[in-house]
Design a protein around this motif. Structure first.
Motif, PDB file in Angstrom:
ATOM      1  N   ASN A   1       0.825  -1.209   0.000  1.00  0.00           N
ATOM      2  CA  ASN A   1       0.000   0.000   0.000  1.00  0.00           C
ATOM      3  C   ASN A   1       0.859   1.258   0.000  1.00  0.00           C
ATOM      4  O   ASN A   1       0.545   2.235  -0.691  1.00  0.00           O
ATOM      5  CB  ASN A   1      -0.949   0.005   1.199  1.00  0.00           C
ATOM      6  N   ALA A   2       1.943   1.245   0.765  1.00  0.00           N
ATOM      7  CA  ALA A   2       2.853   2.389   0.788  1.00  0.00           C
ATOM      8  C   ALA A   2       3.495   2.593  -0.579  1.00  0.00           C
ATOM      9  O   ALA A   2       3.644   3.733  -1.042  1.00  0.00           O
ATOM     10  CB  ALA A   2       3.921   2.199   1.861  1.00  0.00           C
ATOM     11  N   ASP A   3       3.875   1.509  -1.244  1.00  0.00           N
ATOM     12  CA  ASP A   3       4.434   1.614  -2.599  1.00  0.00           C
ATOM     13  C   ASP A   3       3.417   2.217  -3.556  1.00  0.00           C
ATOM     14  O   ASP A   3       3.774   3.047  -4.405  1.00  0.00           O
ATOM     15  CB  ASP A   3       4.887   0.245  -3.104  1.00  0.00           C
ATOM     16  N   ASN A   4       2.152   1.825  -3.447  1.00  0.00           N
ATOM     17  CA  ASN A   4       1.098   2.397  -4.297  1.00  0.00           C
ATOM     18  C   ASN A   4       0.920   3.890  -4.035  1.00  0.00           C
ATOM     19  O   ASN A   4       0.771   4.675  -4.974  1.00  0.00           O
ATOM     20  CB  ASN A   4      -0.229   1.668  -4.089  1.00  0.00           C
ATOM     21  N   VAL A   5       0.929   4.290  -2.766  1.00  0.00           N
ATOM     22  CA  VAL A   5       0.787   5.701  -2.420  1.00  0.00           C
ATOM     23  C   VAL A   5       1.979   6.495  -2.942  1.00  0.00           C
ATOM     24  O   VAL A   5       1.818   7.585  -3.511  1.00  0.00           O
ATOM     25  CB  VAL A   5       0.611   5.875  -0.889  1.00  0.00           C
ATOM     26  N   ILE A   6       3.172   5.960  -2.775  1.00  0.00           N
ATOM     27  CA  ILE A   6       4.378   6.636  -3.273  1.00  0.00           C
ATOM     28  C   ILE A   6       4.297   6.787  -4.791  1.00  0.00           C
ATOM     29  O   ILE A   6       4.612   7.845  -5.339  1.00  0.00           O
ATOM     30  CB  ILE A   6       5.650   5.869  -2.854  1.00  0.00           C
ATOM     31  N   GLY A   7       3.869   5.748  -5.470  1.00  0.00           N
ATOM     32  CA  GLY A   7       3.740   5.810  -6.930  1.00  0.00           C
ATOM     33  C   GLY A   7       2.734   6.855  -7.370  1.00  0.00           C
ATOM     34  O   GLY A   7       3.009   7.640  -8.297  1.00  0.00           O
ATOM     35  N   SER A   8       1.578   6.919  -6.719  1.00  0.00           N
ATOM     36  CA  SER A   8       0.569   7.907  -7.118  1.00  0.00           C
ATOM     37  C   SER A   8       1.019   9.325  -6.766  1.00  0.00           C
ATOM     38  O   SER A   8       0.773  10.267  -7.523  1.00  0.00           O
ATOM     39  CB  SER A   8      -0.784   7.582  -6.489  1.00  0.00           C
ATOM     40  N   LEU A   9       1.710   9.513  -5.631  1.00  0.00           N
ATOM     41  CA  LEU A   9       2.229  10.835  -5.282  1.00  0.00           C
ATOM     42  C   LEU A   9       3.338  11.265  -6.248  1.00  0.00           C
ATOM     43  O   LEU A   9       3.419  12.443  -6.620  1.00  0.00           O
ATOM     44  CB  LEU A   9       2.748  10.839  -3.838  1.00  0.00           C
ATOM     45  N   GLN A  10       4.173  10.321  -6.662  1.00  0.00           N
ATOM     46  CA  GLN A  10       5.233  10.622  -7.634  1.00  0.00           C
ATOM     47  C   GLN A  10       4.610  11.054  -8.959  1.00  0.00           C
ATOM     48  O   GLN A  10       5.066  12.017  -9.584  1.00  0.00           O
ATOM     49  CB  GLN A  10       6.127   9.390  -7.835  1.00  0.00           C
TER      50      GLN A  10
END
Length: 166
Positions: A132-141
């Protein structure tokens, strides 16, 4: 268990990640002594059985009195000899001692499976949190890159508009 009305005679808490049999012997002795004294009719153990990393199941097993089903082998071997054994001290003392060790082994196995189940559940939860953190980081990036690109495009259009006006 107390909330459900069960009579809890002994329990062990704060065993850590590597339980030692010495931490369990006291509660086990309390259970066995209560059973032998006739204070309780049955002794049960409640734990989480570890099946695999993704599956654990709650289990309630009867420890005392021991059932004969636990001791029956899958296939009965053919007996070719009858051996007579001599026990030192007497057979009853040996059986009583073995029963105590057997119950201790069952409880230790239950505690070990419970700890393995807990660690597996933690591992799965941490994997889900990491994903989930990887998904959030990807969408924020992606949002950051789009915002940056919009700012660059705006500056370029202002420069081009200023040059066209001159």
């Amino acid at each position: 268990m107390r909330r459900n009305g069960a009579k809890v005679i002994s329990s062990a808490i704060a065993l850590g990640d590597t339980p030692h049999l010495e931490q369990l012997i006291g509660p086990i002795k309390v259970m066995i002594d209560a059973y032998v004294a006739g204070e309780v009719d049955e002794v049960h153990i409640v734990y989480t059985r570890f099946i695999n990393t993704m599956k654990q199941e709650p289990v309630i097993e009867q420890l005392l009195p021991l059932s004969s089903e636990a001791f029956e082998p899958a296939q009965k071997p053919a007996r070719t000899h009858n051996w007579e054994y001599l026990y030192e001290p007497d057979a009853q003392t040996v059986i009583d001692d073995l029963m105590n060790r057997y119950v201790e082994a069952l409880v230790y196995q239950a505690v070990s499976e419970n700890i393995a189940s807990e660690q597996a559940a933690r591992m799965v939860a941490m994997k889900a949190a990491t994903d989930n953190a990887d998904n959030v980081i990807g969408s924020l990036q992606l949002l950051y890159n789009k915002t940056r690109q919009a700012a660059i495009t705006k500056e370029l259009s202002e420069i081009v508009g200023g040059a066209a006006a001159v």
